[in-house]
Design a protein around this motif. Structure first.
Motif, PDB file in Angstrom:
ATOM      1  N   UNK A 172       0.836  -1.214   0.000  1.00 30.76           N
ATOM      2  CA  UNK A 172       0.000   0.000   0.000  1.00 30.76           C
ATOM      3  C   UNK A 172       0.861   1.249   0.000  1.00 30.76           C
ATOM      4  N   UNK A 173       1.912   1.221   0.846  1.00 28.85           N
ATOM      5  CA  UNK A 173       2.808   2.382   0.908  1.00 28.85           C
ATOM      6  C   UNK A 173       3.522   2.604  -0.425  1.00 28.85           C
ATOM      7  N   UNK A 174       3.954   1.548  -1.056  1.00 30.90           N
ATOM      8  CA  UNK A 174       4.618   1.668  -2.356  1.00 30.90           C
ATOM      9  C   UNK A 174       3.657   2.200  -3.419  1.00 30.90           C
ATOM     10  N   UNK A 175       2.423   1.700  -3.412  1.00 32.02           N
ATOM     11  CA  UNK A 175       1.427   2.180  -4.372  1.00 32.02           C
ATOM     12  C   UNK A 175       1.129   3.660  -4.159  1.00 32.02           C
ATOM     13  N   UNK A 176       1.009   4.066  -2.900  1.00 33.12           N
ATOM     14  CA  UNK A 176       0.766   5.474  -2.598  1.00 33.12           C
ATOM     15  C   UNK A 176       1.937   6.318  -3.082  1.00 33.12           C
ATOM     16  N   UNK A 177       3.150   5.818  -2.919  1.00 36.46           N
ATOM     17  CA  UNK A 177       4.353   6.512  -3.377  1.00 36.46           C
ATOM     18  C   UNK A 177       4.338   6.660  -4.902  1.00 36.46           C
ATOM     19  N   UNK A 178       3.978   5.592  -5.585  1.00 33.84           N
ATOM     20  CA  UNK A 178       3.920   5.611  -7.054  1.00 33.84           C
ATOM     21  C   UNK A 178       2.838   6.589  -7.517  1.00 33.84           C
ATOM     22  N   UNK A 179       1.684   6.586  -6.847  1.00 32.79           N
ATOM     23  CA  UNK A 179       0.614   7.516  -7.196  1.00 32.79           C
ATOM     24  C   UNK A 179       1.065   8.967  -7.038  1.00 32.79           C
ATOM     25  N   UNK A 180       1.796   9.249  -5.953  1.00 33.59           N
ATOM     26  CA  UNK A 180       2.307  10.607  -5.744  1.00 33.59           C
ATOM     27  C   UNK A 180       3.286  10.986  -6.846  1.00 33.59           C
ATOM     28  N   UNK A 181       4.161  10.062  -7.219  1.00 35.34           N
ATOM     29  CA  UNK A 181       5.118  10.317  -8.304  1.00 35.34           C
ATOM     30  C   UNK A 181       4.396  10.596  -9.618  1.00 35.34           C
ATOM     31  N   UNK A 182       3.397   9.786  -9.920  1.00 36.31           N
ATOM     32  CA  UNK A 182       2.642   9.974 -11.157  1.00 36.31           C
ATOM     33  C   UNK A 182       1.911  11.311 -11.153  1.00 36.31           C
ATOM     34  N   UNK A 183       1.362  11.691 -10.016  1.00 35.25           N
ATOM     35  CA  UNK A 183       0.683  12.986  -9.900  1.00 35.25           C
ATOM     36  C   UNK A 183       1.672  14.118 -10.118  1.00 35.25           C
ATOM     37  N   UNK A 184       2.856  14.005  -9.501  1.00 31.56           N
ATOM     38  CA  UNK A 184       3.893  15.031  -9.669  1.00 31.56           C
ATOM     39  C   UNK A 184       4.354  15.114 -11.117  1.00 31.56           C
TER      40      UNK A 184
END
Length: 193
Positions: A172-184
């Motif tokens: 979950x933490x990794x997915x949230x990190x990836x989502x933040x990167x994609x948003x950025x």
């Protein structure tokens, strides 16, 4: 009637010594029979246990059928067993001698040559134990060993183990990190207004 219930018909010391001797004999016999005898009891093992108790009964009670004599025998068995259990908990060397040591039956997904034969363990019993512990077959196992108490402990290969709550949380933490990167990244690529 009271005489039959309360009068011990053989000397109490003899009753205690008989009980201890039979206890030690059974302990030695089970130790010689090996760990397999303590693993899951099948029908044949149950028959042996029931008959064994009947066979040694007279060796313990002798000519004494009194209630008090039976109580002395039972108390002696419990006391000797409690004493030996406590001794084994404190003395690893005695535990190794009296109980034995673990035997590895599977290493790196392969049966250890001769281990099943030496333990009188059938492959179907091993496969069942692996399935009970969430494996599908022997190739899923990193290591399996039969403990002195007859339990089979299976360690699955890392890829075959079930996910833990910690594993799920890490994902979950990794997915949230990836989502933040994609948003950025998406924000950086937007044309200026």
């Amino acid at each position: 009637m009271w005489n039959d219930l309360m009068v011990v018909q053989i000397p109490i010391v003899e009753k205690i010594l008989r009980t201890i001797a039979v206890y030690v004999l059974i302990l030695v016999l089970f130790r010689l029979a090996g760990k397999r005898g303590l693993a899951g009891l099948n029908t044949f093992d149950m028959v042996v246990v029931f008959l064994l108790s009947n066979v040694v009964q007279n060796a313990i009670i002798g000519n004494d059928n009194s209630l008090l004599g039976g109580t002395i025998g039972a108390a002696t068995l419990i006391a000797v067993n409690a004493g030996i259990t406590r001794w084994l908990a404190r003395d690893p060397r005695a535990a190794r001698i009296l109980e034995g040591s673990p035997t590895t039956v599977v290493r790196d997904g392969k049966l250890v040559p001769g281990a099943l034969r030496d333990l009188a363990l059938r492959p179907s019993e091993l496969e069942h134990a692996i399935r009970v512990q969430n494996g599908d077959n022997v190739t899923d196992v990193s290591r399996a060993r039969l403990e002195p108490d007859g339990q089979l402990l299976v360690t699955l290969r890392a890829a075959e183990q079930s996910a833990t709550k910690g594993d799920v949380e890490e994902l979950r933490e990794r997915l949230a990190s990836i989502e933040r990167l994609l948003t950025d990244l998406a924000a950086d690529r937007r044309p200026p207004r």
